[in-house]
Design a protein around this motif. Sequence first.
Motif, PDB file in Angstrom:
ATOM      1  N   ASP A   8      18.505 -35.083 -15.984  1.00 16.21           N
ATOM      2  CA  ASP A   8      18.236 -34.701 -14.595  1.00 16.21           C
ATOM      3  C   ASP A   8      19.342 -33.793 -14.059  1.00 16.21           C
ATOM      4  O   ASP A   8      19.995 -34.082 -13.063  1.00 16.21           O
ATOM      5  CB  ASP A   8      18.076 -35.956 -13.733  1.00 16.21           C
ATOM      6  N   VAL A   9      19.563 -32.682 -14.766  1.00 18.40           N
ATOM      7  CA  VAL A   9      20.677 -31.780 -14.474  1.00 18.40           C
ATOM      8  C   VAL A   9      20.469 -30.973 -13.201  1.00 18.40           C
ATOM      9  O   VAL A   9      21.398 -30.699 -12.469  1.00 18.40           O
ATOM     10  CB  VAL A   9      20.919 -30.849 -15.678  1.00 18.40           C
ATOM     11  N   TRP A  10      19.242 -30.582 -12.910  1.00 14.05           N
ATOM     12  CA  TRP A  10      19.041 -29.748 -11.730  1.00 14.05           C
ATOM     13  C   TRP A  10      17.892 -30.253 -10.873  1.00 14.05           C
ATOM     14  O   TRP A  10      17.077 -31.042 -11.304  1.00 14.05           O
ATOM     15  CB  TRP A  10      18.805 -28.294 -12.109  1.00 14.05           C
ATOM     16  N   ASP A  11      17.857 -29.747  -9.660  1.00 13.55           N
ATOM     17  CA  ASP A  11      16.765 -30.006  -8.724  1.00 13.55           C
ATOM     18  C   ASP A  11      16.141 -28.664  -8.356  1.00 13.55           C
ATOM     19  O   ASP A  11      16.841 -27.679  -8.162  1.00 13.55           O
ATOM     20  CB  ASP A  11      17.271 -30.672  -7.443  1.00 13.55           C
ATOM     21  N   ILE A  12      14.849 -28.644  -8.238  1.00  6.68           N
ATOM     22  CA  ILE A  12      14.159 -27.429  -7.808  1.00  6.68           C
ATOM     23  C   ILE A  12      14.092 -27.453  -6.294  1.00  6.68           C
ATOM     24  O   ILE A  12      13.604 -28.409  -5.693  1.00  6.68           O
ATOM     25  CB  ILE A  12      12.752 -27.342  -8.422  1.00  6.68           C
ATOM     26  N   VAL A  13      14.627 -26.404  -5.653  1.00 10.77           N
ATOM     27  CA  VAL A  13      14.651 -26.306  -4.197  1.00 10.77           C
ATOM     28  C   VAL A  13      14.123 -24.941  -3.779  1.00 10.77           C
ATOM     29  O   VAL A  13      14.082 -23.999  -4.571  1.00 10.77           O
ATOM     30  CB  VAL A  13      16.082 -26.504  -3.634  1.00 10.77           C
TER      31      VAL A  13
END
Length: 84
Positions: free
Chosen positions: A12-17
């Motif tokens: 879970d390295v990144w979040d989509i924003v």
Amino acid sequence: MAQEYESIMKNDVWDIVLRPKGKSVVTSKRLYKIKHRFDGSIQKYKARFMARGFSQKEGEEYDNIFALVFHYTTIRYIIALTTS
């Protein structure tokens, strides 16, 4: 490359924003490397996913830079200073 992608998704390295208006997008690229054994045969294929941070503008898109990098010689030097 599939292993690298699975690792990124699993950890879970990144979040989509959503991109804020007036801000640029930091591009990315993949780097590939072949690790060889001593006899010249291929040991494994490595892939790394990297963000191109040079496209950002200091003061506008980020305020602080932090990169914790220690080399073995630096640690040895610090230990030698403290013991002397």
